[in-house]
Design a protein around this motif. Structure first.
Motif, PDB file in Angstrom:
ATOM      1  N   MET A   9       2.222 -10.019   9.075  1.00  0.00           N
ATOM      2  CA  MET A   9       1.444  -9.610   9.553  1.00  0.00           C
ATOM      3  C   MET A   9       0.836 -10.617  11.450  1.00  0.00           C
ATOM      4  SD  MET A   9      -1.982 -10.459   7.296  1.00  0.00           S
ATOM      5  CE  MET A   9      -0.496 -12.104   6.518  1.00  0.00           C
ATOM      6  N   LYS A  13       4.241  -4.879  14.557  1.00  0.00           N
ATOM      7  CA  LYS A  13       4.426  -3.587  13.798  1.00  0.00           C
ATOM      8  C   LYS A  13       3.781  -2.176  14.426  1.00  0.00           C
ATOM      9  CE  LYS A  13       3.762  -5.746  10.344  1.00  0.00           C
ATOM     10  NZ  LYS A  13       3.487  -6.283   9.112  1.00  0.00           N
ATOM     11  N   ILE A  43      -8.981  -1.045   5.420  1.00  0.00           N
ATOM     12  CA  ILE A  43      -8.357  -2.152   3.619  1.00  0.00           C
ATOM     13  C   ILE A  43      -8.405  -3.398   3.640  1.00  0.00           C
ATOM     14  CG2 ILE A  43      -5.846  -3.267   3.810  1.00  0.00           C
ATOM     15  CD1 ILE A  43      -5.750  -0.466   4.645  1.00  0.00           C
ATOM     16  N   GLU A  59      -0.002   1.630  -1.432  1.00  0.00           N
ATOM     17  CA  GLU A  59       1.087   1.273  -0.884  1.00  0.00           C
ATOM     18  C   GLU A  59       2.067   2.612  -1.224  1.00  0.00           C
ATOM     19  OE1 GLU A  59       1.095  -2.662   2.193  1.00  0.00           O
ATOM     20  OE2 GLU A  59       1.344  -2.676  -0.436  1.00  0.00           O
ATOM     21  N   LEU A 118      -6.049 -11.406   3.222  1.00  0.00           N
ATOM     22  CA  LEU A 118      -5.016 -12.552   2.946  1.00  0.00           C
ATOM     23  C   LEU A 118      -5.083 -14.052   4.289  1.00  0.00           C
ATOM     24  CD1 LEU A 118      -1.507 -10.740   1.430  1.00  0.00           C
ATOM     25  CD2 LEU A 118      -3.773 -11.235   0.425  1.00  0.00           C
ATOM     26  N   ARG A 134       7.981 -15.119   1.399  1.00  0.00           N
ATOM     27  CA  ARG A 134       8.254 -14.253   2.418  1.00  0.00           C
ATOM     28  C   ARG A 134       9.231 -14.165   3.535  1.00  0.00           C
ATOM     29  NH1 ARG A 134       2.383 -10.438   3.924  1.00  0.00           N
ATOM     30  NH2 ARG A 134       1.640 -10.500   1.573  1.00  0.00           N
TER      31      ARG A 134
HETATM   32  C1  S3P Z   1      -1.076  -7.169   4.532  1.00  0.00           C
HETATM   33  C2  S3P Z   1      -0.997  -7.393   5.369  1.00  0.00           C
HETATM   34  C3  S3P Z   1      -1.549  -6.540   6.355  1.00  0.00           C
HETATM   35  C4  S3P Z   1      -2.453  -5.124   5.262  1.00  0.00           C
HETATM   36  C5  S3P Z   1      -3.088  -5.877   4.350  1.00  0.00           C
HETATM   37  C6  S3P Z   1      -2.114  -6.916   3.114  1.00  0.00           C
HETATM   38  C7  S3P Z   1       0.391  -7.787   4.056  1.00  0.00           C
HETATM   39  O1  S3P Z   1      -0.865  -5.112   7.455  1.00  0.00           O
HETATM   40  O2  S3P Z   1      -1.191  -4.172   4.721  1.00  0.00           O
HETATM   41  O3  S3P Z   1      -3.934  -6.735   5.247  1.00  0.00           O
HETATM   42  O4  S3P Z   1       0.497  -8.413   2.442  1.00  0.00           O
HETATM   43  O5  S3P Z   1       0.668  -8.794   4.495  1.00  0.00           O
HETATM   44  P1  S3P Z   1      -0.282  -5.603   9.036  1.00  0.00           P
HETATM   45  O6  S3P Z   1       0.807  -5.943   8.188  1.00  0.00           O
HETATM   46  O7  S3P Z   1      -0.595  -4.705   9.337  1.00  0.00           O
HETATM   47  O8  S3P Z   1      -1.408  -6.240   8.917  1.00  0.00           O
END
Ligand code: S3P
Length: 166
Positions: A9, A13, A43, A59, A118, A134
């Motif tokens: 995040m 991206k 989300i 996803e 998160l 990660r």
């Molecule tokens: C997540 C990232 C979010 C979104 C969700 C979970 C993650 O997207 O898919 O909140 O697990 O890192 P972005 O990376 O676009 O913020």
């Protein structure tokens, strides 16, 4: 031609994906946006009401629908590549470009947003914890890496274009 952007995040991206799509005349797709569109809700609401497992299944489902599209730059949710099945699906679509940024840079970028389930609570601590879990996965699956900490989204796009030309 398709290009996939992966990474944590706040690494850029969506913004880099949009610019890249414009430069290469591709469509721009974003897994979070596609999920929100099909589910008709945010989300964060899906996480709260249904839990993370449910979101992760969405996803994978969304990746399977990408067969319907062609010529796109795809920005993926930060946790999407943690599932091996997802990585296998992505690898068939196009190269995986990993965007990264230093912890403090990520914190600066996500500090004022509350829409990431998160990162609720102590954001700095959460970023540190989740990133260390990660990073090995991100690096393992990536075909090319761009650190966006000290460059603009436009410069990140230039680096990707240079790599694609090779
Ligand atoms: C997540 C990232 C979010 C979104 C969700 C979970 C993650 O997207 O898919 O909140 O697990 O890192 P972005 O990376 O676009 O913020």
């Amino acid at each position: 031609m398709n290009i996939i952007l992966i990474g944590f995040m706040g690494v850029g991206k969506s913004e880099v994906g949009r610019l890249l799509a414009r430069r290469l005349n591709l469509n721009f797709l974003d897994t979070d946006e596609l999920i929100e569109k099909t589910e008709g809700r945010k989300i964060s609401e899906i996480f709260i009401k249904e839990g993370e497992g449910y979101f992760r299944d969405l996803e994978t489902e969304v990746l399977k629908t990408l067969e319907d599209y062609d010529n796109f730059a795809l920005s993926t949710g930060g946790g999407l590549v943690l599932r091996e099945e997802n990585v296998e699906l992505l690898k068939e679509i196009g190269p995986l470009i990993l965007l990264t940024a230093r912890e403090e840079v990520i914190l600066g970028r996500v500090k004022h947003t509350e829409d990431r389930p998160l990162l609720q609570g102590d954001k700095s601590q959460k970023i540190k914890e989740i990133l260390s879990e990660r990073n090995p996965v991100y690096n393992k699956v990536a075909d090319f890496v761009v650190d966006t900490s000290d460059i603009t989204p436009e410069q990140a796009v230039e680096e990707i274009l240079k790599w694609l030309k090779k």
